[in-house]
Scaffold this active site. Structure first.
Site, PDB file in Angstrom:
ATOM      1  N   ASP A 147       0.821  -1.219   0.000  1.00  0.00           N
ATOM      2  CA  ASP A 147       0.000   0.000   0.000  1.00  0.00           C
ATOM      3  C   ASP A 147       0.848   1.261   0.000  1.00  0.00           C
ATOM      4  O   ASP A 147       0.606   2.189  -0.777  1.00  0.00           O
ATOM      5  CB  ASP A 147      -0.905   0.047   1.252  1.00  0.00           C
ATOM      6  N   ARG A 200       0.087   2.541  16.165  1.00  0.00           N
ATOM      7  CA  ARG A 200      -0.306   3.612  15.224  1.00  0.00           C
ATOM      8  C   ARG A 200      -0.147   5.020  15.774  1.00  0.00           C
ATOM      9  O   ARG A 200       0.379   5.896  15.083  1.00  0.00           O
ATOM     10  CB  ARG A 200      -1.748   3.400  14.732  1.00  0.00           C
ATOM     11  N   ASP A 226      -7.324   1.470  11.491  1.00  0.00           N
ATOM     12  CA  ASP A 226      -6.036   2.171  11.458  1.00  0.00           C
ATOM     13  C   ASP A 226      -6.176   3.609  10.971  1.00  0.00           C
ATOM     14  O   ASP A 226      -5.461   4.500  11.418  1.00  0.00           O
ATOM     15  CB  ASP A 226      -5.034   1.403  10.579  1.00  0.00           C
ATOM     16  N   SER A 229      -2.107  -9.104   4.200  1.00  0.00           N
ATOM     17  CA  SER A 229      -1.794  -7.780   4.726  1.00  0.00           C
ATOM     18  C   SER A 229      -1.344  -7.987   6.165  1.00  0.00           C
ATOM     19  O   SER A 229      -2.139  -8.354   7.026  1.00  0.00           O
ATOM     20  CB  SER A 229      -3.043  -6.905   4.669  1.00  0.00           C
TER      21      SER A 229
HETATM   22  N1  ARG Z   1      -7.733  -5.403  13.158  1.00  0.00           N
HETATM   23  C1  ARG Z   1      -6.559  -4.959  13.825  1.00  0.00           C
HETATM   24  C2  ARG Z   1      -6.762  -3.602  14.400  1.00  0.00           C
HETATM   25  O1  ARG Z   1      -7.641  -2.908  14.014  1.00  0.00           O
HETATM   26  C3  ARG Z   1      -5.326  -5.073  12.959  1.00  0.00           C
HETATM   27  C4  ARG Z   1      -5.168  -4.155  11.805  1.00  0.00           C
HETATM   28  C5  ARG Z   1      -3.809  -4.307  11.237  1.00  0.00           C
HETATM   29  N2  ARG Z   1      -3.633  -4.074   9.855  1.00  0.00           N
HETATM   30  C6  ARG Z   1      -3.230  -4.996   8.969  1.00  0.00           C
HETATM   31  N3  ARG Z   1      -2.823  -4.577   7.856  1.00  0.00           N
HETATM   32  N4  ARG Z   1      -3.216  -6.275   9.179  1.00  0.00           N
HETATM   33  O2  ARG Z   1      -6.030  -3.213  15.274  1.00  0.00           O
END
Ligand code: ARG
Length: 392
Positions: free
Chosen positions: A10, A90, A119, A169
């Site tokens: 990405d 994050r 995110d 991902s």
């Molecule tokens: N669902 C998790 C969260 O919202 C993980 C998101 C992580 N992103 C990924 N690209 N796997 O914290």
């Protein structure tokens, strides 16, 4: 503009797309939160994809001590299972990127999050809190390309991506790995072993259990098997040891903030072991009313952090309460790990509320059993009176 750059599909596509769409100069920022990547290769990829400048920031120590340690003290588990690994990283990544954007005089900050996940909230809210005057650009939200189309775009533009690796991902840091996409979107399909980094298949785990002792001070892990070590090192070691014994697997149907359910796979050996041990030690030290109330605070904390509100003053207020509870949470917990499970087999606290001389059934007991008689009568007074009036 400054782009939070992971080196993945990405954000690599984002560099080129930002240049084309906004005609802007892109500065990439990679923040090391323990994802164990080849950061030189990532820098090279950024520059090859068109970045004019690249920053690398090692934030492992801050991440462990100011974010993960808080999660441990809060027993932070979203929906009871997810130790918030991505959610915690994050706000730190976004803060670092926003600060560089301000320093470099950028007019915008960018991230590679989709419009479907959590995110984006974590990045947007941190960006707008740290650098309120900068425009926020999220290419993936704007371009509406599928993952396959992104791969196609990258190949067409000659961007250095690895299409094979891009099947899933994956977001990785010290505290855990989140794995999504590809065949995992079918919740019936078992995740293939190549999705994992630490976890061994159950049938390949050692034939005998292994014992671990985690030492805590003030609610934070400080030693492993009697050896003092910084939190970040302990987490790295426990990820490896736990994974070897098949511990740290989470597969759950998660409720995202926007109201979508998603199938999430997490690989979190250290987080599971540490939080399990911490919960146990707290029970040795803290009173029942405090434990009960703390569990409500913990849920609020996990929901708040999950939903991108790390910088909200509410989180700080919750942390102030949690910190107060942790002062005496010091001691050691023994665990045994074997074929994907971890069981607590012993614990000792420096200042336990557990008093063996009172609870013992042996002749050494100093408890006045006679006290029980009057207590029992009064404890059940109301119930007993009710039944006097209303026959069973
Ligand atoms: N669902 C998790 C969260 O919202 C993980 C998101 C992580 N992103 C990924 N690209 N796997 O914290």
């Amino acid at each position: 503009m400054a782009l939070a750059y992971s080196g993945g599909l990405d954000t690599t596509v984002s560099i080129r797309w930002l240049q084309e769409k906004y005609n802007g100069e892109v500065i990439t920022v990679t923040v090391d939160v323990g994802q164990e990547e080849d950061f030189e290769e990532i820098e090279e990829r950024a520059l090859k994809s068109g970045a004019i400048k690249h920053y690398f920031i090692d934030a492992k120590k801050i991440f462990a001590e100011e974010y993960v340690a808080r999660c441990i003290k809060a027993n932070g588990l979203y929906e009871g299972v997810y130790p918030l690994s991505s959610a915690l990283s994050r706000p730190l990544i976004a803060k670092e990127v926003a600060e560089i954007a301000l320093k470099e005089g950028c007019d915008a900050v960018a991230h590679g999050c989709t419009g479907k996940g959590n995110d984006q909230l974590r990045f947007d809210i941190t960006f707008s809190s740290v650098a309120p005057d900068l425009k926020i650009i999220a290419p993936v939200r704007e371009w509406n390309m599928s993952r396959d189309e992104e791969i196609e775009y990258a190949l067409k533009k000659g961007l250095p991506i690895n299409p094979k690796k891009s099947r899933f991902s994956i977001d990785e840091n010290l505290w855990g790995r989140s794995i999504e996409a590809g065949e995992l979107e079918d919740p019936w399909i078992e995740p293939p072993i190549e999705a994992f980094k630490y976890l061994k298949p159950l049938e390949e785990t050692p034939n005998n259990p292994r014992e671990l002792t985690i030492g805590f001070r003030g609610g934070v892990p400080v030693s492993l098997d009697g050896v003092k070590m910084p939190l970040e090192r302990m987490i790295m070691e426990l990820n490896i040891i736990g994974g070897l014994y098949g511990v740290g697997y989470v597969d759950h149907i998660e409720d995202r903030v926007i109201g979508l359910k998603s199938r999430e796979i997490y690989e979190v050996p250290a987080a599971q072991l540490i939080i399990q041990a911490h919960i146990d030690l707290e029970k040795m030290v803290l009173g029942r009313r405090l434990l009960e109330f703390k569990s409500i605070i913990e849920k609020k904390w996990a929901d708040l952090v999950y939903s991108g509100l790390w910088l909200d003053p509410f989180r700080k207020a919750l942390d102030a309460f949690i910190d107060e509870t942790q002062k005496e949470v010091s001691g050691e917990v023994r665990l045994k790990i074997y074929r994907g499970t971890a069981r607590i087999v012993g614990r000792r606290a420096e200042k336990p509320l557990y008093h063996p001389e009172l609870i013992t059934y042996s002749s050494k007991s100093v408890f006045h059993q006679k006290d029980g008689e009057a207590f029992s009568r009064l404890w059940g007074l109301e119930t007993h009176l009710w039944h006097k009036r209303h026959k069973l």
